[in-house]
Write a protein that holds these residues in place. Structure first.
Motif, PDB file in Angstrom:
ATOM      1  N   GLU A 120       0.840  -1.197   0.000  1.00 30.04           N
ATOM      2  CA  GLU A 120       0.000   0.000   0.000  1.00 30.04           C
ATOM      3  C   GLU A 120       0.878   1.251   0.000  1.00 30.04           C
ATOM      4  N   PRO A 121       0.421   2.310  -0.655  1.00 32.79           N
ATOM      5  CA  PRO A 121       1.211   3.545  -0.663  1.00 32.79           C
ATOM      6  C   PRO A 121       1.166   4.234   0.700  1.00 32.79           C
ATOM      7  N   VAL A 122       2.260   4.869   1.047  1.00 32.30           N
ATOM      8  CA  VAL A 122       2.287   5.666   2.275  1.00 32.30           C
ATOM      9  C   VAL A 122       1.621   7.008   1.987  1.00 32.30           C
ATOM     10  N   LEU A 123       0.615   7.334   2.788  1.00 35.99           N
ATOM     11  CA  LEU A 123      -0.161   8.557   2.571  1.00 35.99           C
ATOM     12  C   LEU A 123       0.185   9.665   3.553  1.00 35.99           C
ATOM     13  N   ARG A 124       0.534   9.284   4.799  1.00 33.59           N
ATOM     14  CA  ARG A 124       0.828  10.289   5.816  1.00 33.59           C
ATOM     15  C   ARG A 124       1.968   9.778   6.697  1.00 33.59           C
ATOM     16  N   VAL A 125       2.850  10.713   7.068  1.00 33.01           N
ATOM     17  CA  VAL A 125       3.932  10.426   8.007  1.00 33.01           C
ATOM     18  C   VAL A 125       3.767  11.399   9.172  1.00 33.01           C
ATOM     19  N   LEU A 126       3.678  10.864  10.391  1.00 28.78           N
ATOM     20  CA  LEU A 126       3.425  11.682  11.572  1.00 28.78           C
ATOM     21  C   LEU A 126       4.651  11.733  12.474  1.00 28.78           C
ATOM     22  N   ASN A 127       4.982  12.934  12.947  1.00 34.41           N
ATOM     23  CA  ASN A 127       5.961  13.120  14.015  1.00 34.41           C
ATOM     24  C   ASN A 127       5.186  13.493  15.274  1.00 34.41           C
ATOM     25  N   LEU A 128       5.245  12.670  16.314  1.00 37.79           N
ATOM     26  CA  LEU A 128       4.394  12.883  17.485  1.00 37.79           C
ATOM     27  C   LEU A 128       4.900  13.992  18.396  1.00 37.79           C
ATOM     28  N   ASN A 129       6.201  14.306  18.377  1.00 38.61           N
ATOM     29  CA  ASN A 129       6.668  15.485  19.105  1.00 38.61           C
ATOM     30  C   ASN A 129       7.996  15.964  18.539  1.00 38.61           C
ATOM     31  N   ASP A 162       3.606  20.325  22.926  1.00 32.58           N
ATOM     32  CA  ASP A 162       2.652  19.833  21.940  1.00 32.58           C
ATOM     33  C   ASP A 162       2.878  18.344  21.739  1.00 32.58           C
ATOM     34  N   ASP A 163       2.028  17.531  22.347  1.00 32.26           N
ATOM     35  CA  ASP A 163       2.134  16.073  22.246  1.00 32.26           C
ATOM     36  C   ASP A 163       0.972  15.545  21.429  1.00 32.26           C
ATOM     37  N   LEU A 164       1.294  14.954  20.284  1.00 30.73           N
ATOM     38  CA  LEU A 164       0.278  14.396  19.407  1.00 30.73           C
ATOM     39  C   LEU A 164       0.027  12.937  19.771  1.00 30.73           C
ATOM     40  N   VAL A 165      -1.243  12.593  19.922  1.00 30.24           N
ATOM     41  CA  VAL A 165      -1.662  11.228  20.230  1.00 30.24           C
ATOM     42  C   VAL A 165      -2.511  10.729  19.073  1.00 30.24           C
ATOM     43  N   SER A 198     -10.610   1.653  15.371  1.00 31.32           N
ATOM     44  CA  SER A 198     -10.982   0.372  14.769  1.00 31.32           C
ATOM     45  C   SER A 198     -10.258  -0.802  15.415  1.00 31.32           C
ATOM     46  N   THR A 199      -9.072  -0.565  15.959  1.00 28.87           N
ATOM     47  CA  THR A 199      -8.293  -1.644  16.575  1.00 28.87           C
ATOM     48  C   THR A 199      -8.113  -1.469  18.076  1.00 28.87           C
ATOM     49  N   GLY A 200      -8.415  -0.288  18.586  1.00 28.32           N
ATOM     50  CA  GLY A 200      -8.207  -0.030  19.998  1.00 28.32           C
ATOM     51  C   GLY A 200      -6.762   0.207  20.370  1.00 28.32           C
ATOM     52  N   VAL A 201      -5.944   0.637  19.415  1.00 23.12           N
ATOM     53  CA  VAL A 201      -4.534   0.928  19.681  1.00 23.12           C
ATOM     54  C   VAL A 201      -4.350   2.438  19.815  1.00 23.12           C
ATOM     55  N   MET A 202      -3.629   2.848  20.845  1.00 20.28           N
ATOM     56  CA  MET A 202      -3.265   4.253  21.023  1.00 20.28           C
ATOM     57  C   MET A 202      -1.754   4.398  20.912  1.00 20.28           C
ATOM     58  N   PHE A 203      -1.305   5.332  20.077  1.00 18.54           N
ATOM     59  CA  PHE A 203       0.098   5.682  19.944  1.00 18.54           C
ATOM     60  C   PHE A 203       0.326   6.931  20.801  1.00 18.54           C
ATOM     61  N   ALA A 204       0.924   6.720  21.976  1.00 25.72           N
ATOM     62  CA  ALA A 204       0.944   7.743  23.012  1.00 25.72           C
ATOM     63  C   ALA A 204       2.171   8.635  22.976  1.00 25.72           C
ATOM     64  N   GLY A 205       3.147   8.323  22.125  1.00 26.51           N
ATOM     65  CA  GLY A 205       4.353   9.137  22.093  1.00 26.51           C
ATOM     66  C   GLY A 205       5.046   9.150  23.439  1.00 26.51           C
ATOM     67  N   GLY A 206       5.554  10.317  23.838  1.00 28.52           N
ATOM     68  CA  GLY A 206       6.305  10.439  25.080  1.00 28.52           C
ATOM     69  C   GLY A 206       5.461  10.730  26.298  1.00 28.52           C
ATOM     70  N   LEU A 207       4.148  10.794  26.155  1.00 30.35           N
ATOM     71  CA  LEU A 207       3.311  11.010  27.336  1.00 30.35           C
ATOM     72  C   LEU A 207       3.318   9.806  28.263  1.00 30.35           C
ATOM     73  N   VAL A 208       3.515   8.619  27.694  1.00 32.39           N
ATOM     74  CA  VAL A 208       3.494   7.388  28.473  1.00 32.39           C
ATOM     75  C   VAL A 208       4.835   6.680  28.331  1.00 32.39           C
ATOM     76  N   PHE A 209       5.435   6.361  29.459  1.00 28.48           N
ATOM     77  CA  PHE A 209       6.639   5.532  29.511  1.00 28.48           C
ATOM     78  C   PHE A 209       6.279   4.225  30.202  1.00 28.48           C
ATOM     79  N   SER A 210       6.922   3.160  29.781  1.00 34.67           N
ATOM     80  CA  SER A 210       6.640   1.847  30.357  1.00 34.67           C
ATOM     81  C   SER A 210       7.930   1.225  30.869  1.00 34.67           C
TER      82      SER A 210
END
Length: 322
Positions: A98-107, A188-191, A196-208
């Motif tokens: 599939e073609p890549v349509l968007r590239v996101l930088n979360l912070n 500015d933290d983008l989440v 549809s899948t219940g997945v959250m990409f939390a960036g640096g707001l969440v550390f594990s």
């Protein structure tokens, strides 16, 4: 000089944690050996070494990800170098045509966007404040990354995201996606939420399972954002969390860990300042047992204390009645 020092502190603080599924970087061939791992329908994560920047790991210390929606791909973060971005493209192409349509930088931190050069032909998007931060800090980040990473950084230049975006919801193929803006880890933290899948990409707001990095932190705003994330989790908006550092996990585990750490940290800093301790005394204080096995001990805490304790001292000294 202030930006250079802040960049150096950030680059030193972005890791030292247990690895989830580390691909072994090959210094001889400059091959990251990136290994996408599917975590949900159409959703892959490429786990970086949760470790300090080093030439041995190619300075690859971030989790990047991508979603093949059926109508095109959304890429989340681009890694620490042009070379990483190029190999990330190949890794994605090995999974989907599939073609890549968007590239996101979360912070604005460098491991989120220093692979942008490899995606220059695609719309690279971030919040406006993130783009401004990338523009302001990029030169200092590059100086430090070249020093730390050596040949892995060949031909890498700081290329901030090109397209400022606003919080929004959109549907691609079979995925209903939403971009939300929070703050605290940075201004500015983008989440990214995939409803549809219940997945959250939390960036640096969440550390594990590792000590959070704090060079751009606003602790009050960060804690408020974690409360917001917890509310989203309780209402069923996501089930699985992809942090930028640390293992992928379910539920509020990482949210609770990060919030617990920040509450302890700020309370400890405040109490130490009120007692009149000097920085050397604060640095010698032990951490609670529940944090003792977290990665980045003691280095990450020491960096945080060195940056933030003088500010707590100043606030106490400036308080009325002192």
């Amino acid at each position: 000089m202030k930006r250079l020092a802040l960049a150096a502190a950030l680059l030193a603080s972005l890791a030292l944690a247990p690895q989830v599924a580390l691909a072994q970087a090959d210094m001889a061939t400059l091959n990251y050996h990136l290994k996408p791992r599917q975590i949900a329908p159409g959703t892959w994560v490429i786990e970086g070494a949760v470790d300090d920047f080093s030439r041995a790991n190619g300075c690859n210390i971030i989790n990047t990800a991508f979603i093949a929606t059926g109508a095109g791909v959304v890429v989340v973060n681009t890694g620490t170098s042009r070379l990483y971005g190029e190999q990330q493209r190949k890794a994605i192409a090995s999974v989907t045509h599939e073609p890549v349509l968007r590239v996101l930088n979360l912070n604005l931190h460098p491991d989120y966007f220093f692979g942008n050069q490899a995606w220059a032909d695609k719309p690279i998007q971030a919040l406006a404040g993130t783009i401004a931060g990338q523009q302001a800090e990029g030169g200092a980040y590059a100086d430090n990354l070249y020093r730390l990473c050596g040949d892995w950084m060949k031909a890498t230049e700081s290329q901030p995201a090109k397209v400022a975006l606003e919080p929004q919801s959109f549907t691609l193929g079979g995925h209903r996606l939403e971009l939300r803006r929070l703050q605290g880890h940075t201004a500015d933290d983008l989440v990214l939420l995939d409803h549809s899948t219940g997945v959250m990409f939390a960036g640096g707001l969440v550390f594990s399972q590792r000590v959070p990095t704090t060079p751009h932190a606003d602790f009050s705003a960060w804690l408020a954002s974690l409360d917001t994330l917890a509310q989203w989790q309780q209402s069923g908006e996501f089930k699985q969390v992809v942090p930028s550092h640390g293992p992928v996990h379910t539920g509020a585990e990482g949210i609770n860990e990060t919030r617990d750490w920040l509450r302890w940290l700020t309370s400890s800093l405040q109490a130490s300042a009120e007692r009149g301790l000097d920085l050397s005394e604060v640095l010698r204080q032990p951490v609670p047992d529940r944090f003792a096995r977290w990665a980045a001990q003691p280095a990450e805490l020491q960096r945080t204390l060195a940056q933030w304790y003088p500010r707590f001292e100043q606030q106490v000294l400036a308080a009325p009645g002192r």
